[in-house]
Design an enzyme around this catalytic site. Structure first.
Site, mmCIF file in Angstrom:
data_model
loop_
_atom_site.group_PDB
_atom_site.id
_atom_site.type_symbol
_atom_site.label_atom_id
_atom_site.label_comp_id
_atom_site.label_asym_id
_atom_site.label_seq_id
_atom_site.Cartn_x
_atom_site.Cartn_y
_atom_site.Cartn_z
ATOM 1 N N LYS A 1 0.644 -1.251 0.081
ATOM 2 C CA LYS A 1 0.074 0.058 0.005
ATOM 3 C C LYS A 1 0.831 1.305 -0.049
ATOM 4 C CE LYS A 1 -0.757 -0.533 5.059
ATOM 5 N NZ LYS A 1 -1.558 -1.197 5.949
ATOM 6 N N HIS B 1 -6.945 -8.155 12.192
ATOM 7 C CA HIS B 1 -5.883 -7.485 12.311
ATOM 8 C C HIS B 1 -5.498 -7.378 13.784
ATOM 9 C CE1 HIS B 1 -2.782 -4.787 10.796
ATOM 10 N NE2 HIS B 1 -3.217 -3.783 11.178
ATOM 11 N N ASP C 1 10.515 23.255 -0.364
ATOM 12 C CA ASP C 1 11.197 22.630 -1.294
ATOM 13 C C ASP C 1 12.708 22.538 -0.758
ATOM 14 O OD1 ASP C 1 8.905 22.819 -2.797
ATOM 15 O OD2 ASP C 1 9.440 24.841 -2.668
HETATM 16 C C1 LIG Z 1 -0.915 -1.950 6.837
HETATM 17 C C2 LIG Z 1 -1.326 -3.255 6.979
HETATM 18 C C3 LIG Z 1 -0.520 -4.594 7.148
HETATM 19 C C4 LIG Z 1 1.061 -4.206 7.150
HETATM 20 O O1 LIG Z 1 1.497 -3.700 8.336
HETATM 21 P P1 LIG Z 1 2.889 -3.934 8.843
HETATM 22 O O2 LIG Z 1 2.864 -3.512 10.084
HETATM 23 O O3 LIG Z 1 3.555 -2.501 8.018
HETATM 24 O O4 LIG Z 1 3.593 -5.050 8.343
HETATM 25 C C5 LIG Z 1 -1.264 -5.564 7.348
HETATM 26 N N1 LIG Z 1 -2.358 -5.698 7.467
HETATM 27 C C6 LIG Z 1 -3.364 -4.692 7.367
HETATM 28 C C7 LIG Z 1 -4.856 -4.821 7.462
HETATM 29 C C8 LIG Z 1 -2.871 -3.310 7.052
HETATM 30 O O5 LIG Z 1 -3.370 -2.354 6.941
#
Ligand SMILES: *Cc1c(COP(=O)(O)O)cnc(C)c1O
Length: 702
Positions: free
Chosen positions: A366, A489, A644
């Site tokens: 992302k 998550h 800048d």
């Molecule tokens: C951004 C994100 C990750 C990756 O997170 P990191 O801590 O950078 O590894 C994984 N799962 C979800 C849902 C995220 O939004």
């Protein structure tokens, strides 16, 4: 074309293939034996053009954007056609071309006899790309085989149908439009397709490939001699066994890896384009020098002269081009991001090795791959065998697919349900952020959408509550959703404190107990995943199908003080650098910059750098004690950081002049500023620093 520089075998064979094409047009053995000449130029040398198609298919269809390659080919075609325009005019061709002939010349024949390769490349590449995207690999395969078979009947197998009235009149219609069937419609697609498929194809033993090549060639030779003896050939570019020979030949060439420094792709293209002009020049020179017998009449002498002349002309043009070509943006850049792709790939490998059996790496790309460049990173990771990716939004997913990224692409955020068509068209997998969203998506869509269901186990951001088992179960039977996975998550997996560990374990327990309950109800939950970077580093043995690694993949921690249970040799891949614009000497007691916030305490040398908060050097970093490396020494950022520009005090850094490089993140000599350190001085974490690196910073890949 630079894409292939890691494939020594393919790059070297490009040169051989160009000289084989020269052979086709000069018949080097004709003075000695008609049969030998046939075998050399009409059978062996017939691998050359399909090889070029395959190489393009291999590097382009699976990699960088097809559109860009098509544009490049169009420019080359226009330039080559212009080069031979005087010859065409001289020979009186143009005057005699009617509309049909013009169409035939431009779209199929290439306006000069060898140039047909260019329109064939353009048409073939475009067509194969469309077929692959519209029909999928299997049906596209059937289509290119069918086209090739149709082409065979107008080429080496013409004799079989020329007396069948219906067929021969159809083919005569085709010939009126295209002259031959060895073109972008009938001949090229199968080879572009084979190239693209070899990218993802499974590896075979070398002995098998070698046997395949030898046997394939023997059969093709027999086939060619037989067709010739029967007088079937209207033309002799296409054989039934040519695709087999090409497949094995290319697979073998792919094995020879290693860097190639010379631009052999461009060289072979130049030899290809220039050799007819060289033929004309050789004839002229032979006449002037009185060497007609040696350089023209003797076929081998002629061939060697044309090869040497073409090689010399190509080399001179490349040499000149190196001198006059516009330097790419990164050379001229004021400030840039350097990405070490080898480090990125090594991190991916190490993470894959670190993950338990059955758990696959899902690379989180992302926000332009945390500033590393999503397309380039994804393509490289694809190449090292990463087959799953996560992005934040629909546009990021589409960008990757359009660039040719293969595998699962999971959109982590919500996509408006009315965009279902785009999700489907690019084969993306949508996160169903809760049950209500799942229902909305299913009722908008006209066709099945792949989704991973998000479960809220305590983070309380996205996800349907883990306690709503019935609502979740219902999502699996929604008519337009194809639920291929389920995930959650973790809120505090980055902390090893007892309370946080308990919380994480509770989240995990909730998730897996839900999964077990669904399984008891006979539901296939598909892929299960819970961990992001810290989850996988601190809790490596969760029973997951994927681990969604973001920040760790880029070789950095969010916060330099984070303790992790394991850090399997991950190394940072990104550096942030800028070139010093000015160096000025200021006496003691002078203020610098907006707000007069900094005043020199001594006679100072201040370097002004063309990088600022618009590029991701946070404005607050001045107070955070930010530094940059110049001459391998740490120099403090002084005065207010502008959008800048910013200033460095380089008084203690030895000799410093405009154009010298300052490093904000990365290594310079023995000194190193980690992303974590830079982030701390900006008052934030690495993730924010990386994702806010400015758009105008070119990404330079190493
Ligand atoms: C951004 C994100 C990750 C990756 O997170 P990191 O801590 O950078 O590894 C994984 N799962 C979800 C849902 C995220 O939004």
């Amino acid at each position: 074309m630079d894409k292939g520089r890691n494939y020594k075998g393919i790059e070297l064979f490009r040169v051989a293939a160009a000289f084989l094409v020269v052979a086709i047009h000069t018949s080097p053995l004709a003075s000695y034996s008609a049969a030998a000449d046939f075998i050399f130029t009409r059978v062996i040398a017939r691998v050359a053009v399909p090889f070029f198609f395959m190489a393009t298919g291999y590097f382009v269809l699976g990699g960088v954007s097809v559109r860009r390659s098509l544009k490049k080919l169009l420019i080359i075609y226009a330039a080559a056609a212009a080069l031979y325009l005087p010859v065409n005019v001289y020979a009186g061709h143009l005057q005699s071309w009617g509309l049909l002939e013009l169409v035939r010349q431009v779209f199929f024949e290439g306006t000069f006899y060898h140039l047909w390769y260019l329109p064939a490349s353009i048409l073939g590449l475009w067509l194969t790309d469309v077929l692959l995207r519209r029909l999928g690999a299997k049906r596209a395969g059937a289509a290119v085989i069918a086209l090739y078979a149709l082409g065979l009947l107008g080429d080496s197998y013409w004799g079989l149908i020329k007396n069948v009235h219906v067929l021969s009149s159809v083919y005569n219609g085709i010939f009126a439009l295209m002259g031959y069937t060895r073109n972008g419609l009938f001949l090229a697609p199968i080879f572009f397709y084979l190239g693209a498929r070899l990218r993802s194809g499974k590896k075979r033993a070398m002995g098998y490939e070698l046997m395949g090549l030898i046997a394939g060639f023997a059969v093709m030779l027999t086939e060619a001699l037989f067709a010739r003896s029967r007088g079937w050939q209207r033309h002799d570019s296409m054989y039934v066994f040519l695709p087999f020979v090409m497949y094995f030949l290319f697979a073998l060439l792919m094995r020879a890896r290693g860097k190639v420094r010379l631009p052999l792709g461009n060289f072979s293209l130049l030899v290809y384009i220039l050799h007819p002009a060289v033929i004309i020049a050789v004839r002229g020179a032979a006449r002037v020098l009185g060497l007609w017998g040696l350089l023209v009449e003797n076929s081998l002498g002629h061939y060697i002269a044309v090869c040497l002349g073409s090689a010399a002309a190509g080399a001179v043009i490349l040499w000149l081009w190196e001198r006059i070509k516009p330097r790419s943006a990164s050379y001229a850049a004021r400030a840039w991001v350097e990405v070490d792709l080898a480090a990125l790939k090594s991190n991916a490998k190490r993470l894959q090795d670190f993950l338990p059996e059955g758990c696959e790496l899902m690379a989180v790309l992302k926000c332009d791959a945390y500033g590393h460049g999503a397309v380039r990173s994804a393509l490289e990771l694809n190449r090292t065998g990463v087959r799953a990716f996560a992005v934040a939004c629909l546009a990021e997913g589409v960008e990757l697919r359009r660039a040719g990224v293969k595998g699962l692409i999971l959109i982590l955020g919500c996509t408006p349900a009315d965009q279902w068509r785009v999700i489907r068209r690019y084969s993306l997998t949508q996160c169903a952020a809760d049950a209500a969203y799942a229902h909305a998506l299913s009722s908008s869509a006209r066709g099945r959408i792949d989704v991973h269901l998000k479960i809220d186990t305590g983070m309380h951001r996205l996800g349907e509550s883990w306690e709503h088992t019935d609502a979740i179960a219902e999502c699996f039977s929604l008519p337009n959703l194809h639920v291929t996975g389920m995930f959650t998550h973790l809120a505090v997996s980055d902390s090893l404190e007892a309370g946080d560990v308990d919380f994480t374990e509770a989240q995990s327990r909730r998730f897996f107990s839900l999964a077990e309950e669904l399984a008891r109800r006979g539901i296939d939950t598909g892929a299960l995943h819970t961990q992001a970077s810290y989850g996988l580093l601190n809790y490596p043995d969760a029973r997951c199908s994927y681990a969604r690694a973001g920040v760790a993949l880029y070789g950095v921690k969010s916060d330099g003080h984070d303790g992790v249970r394991d850090w399997p040799g991950l190394v940072p891949a990104l550096s942030l650098r800028a070139r010093i614009g000015l160096v000025r000497e200021l006496p003691s007691g002078e203020s610098v910059g907006y707000g007069r916030e900094f005043t020199t305490a001594r006679e100072s040398r201040i370097a002004v750098l063309p990088i600022g908060y618009g590029d991701g050097v946070f404005r607050c970093a001045m107070h955070g004690g930010a530094e940059a490396l110049v001459n391998g020494r740490r120099c403090p950022v002084v005065a207010r950081i502008c959008m800048d520009q910013l200033c460095l005090d380089v008084t203690d850094a030895g000799e410093v002049k405009p154009g010298d490089v300052a490093t904000f993140i990365g290594r310079d000599g023995a000194e190193f500023i980690s992303c974590e350190e830079f982030a701390a001085k900006c008052g934030t974490i690495s993730n924010e620093v990386l994702s806010r690196l400015g758009k105008r910073l070119p990404r330079v890949y190493k």
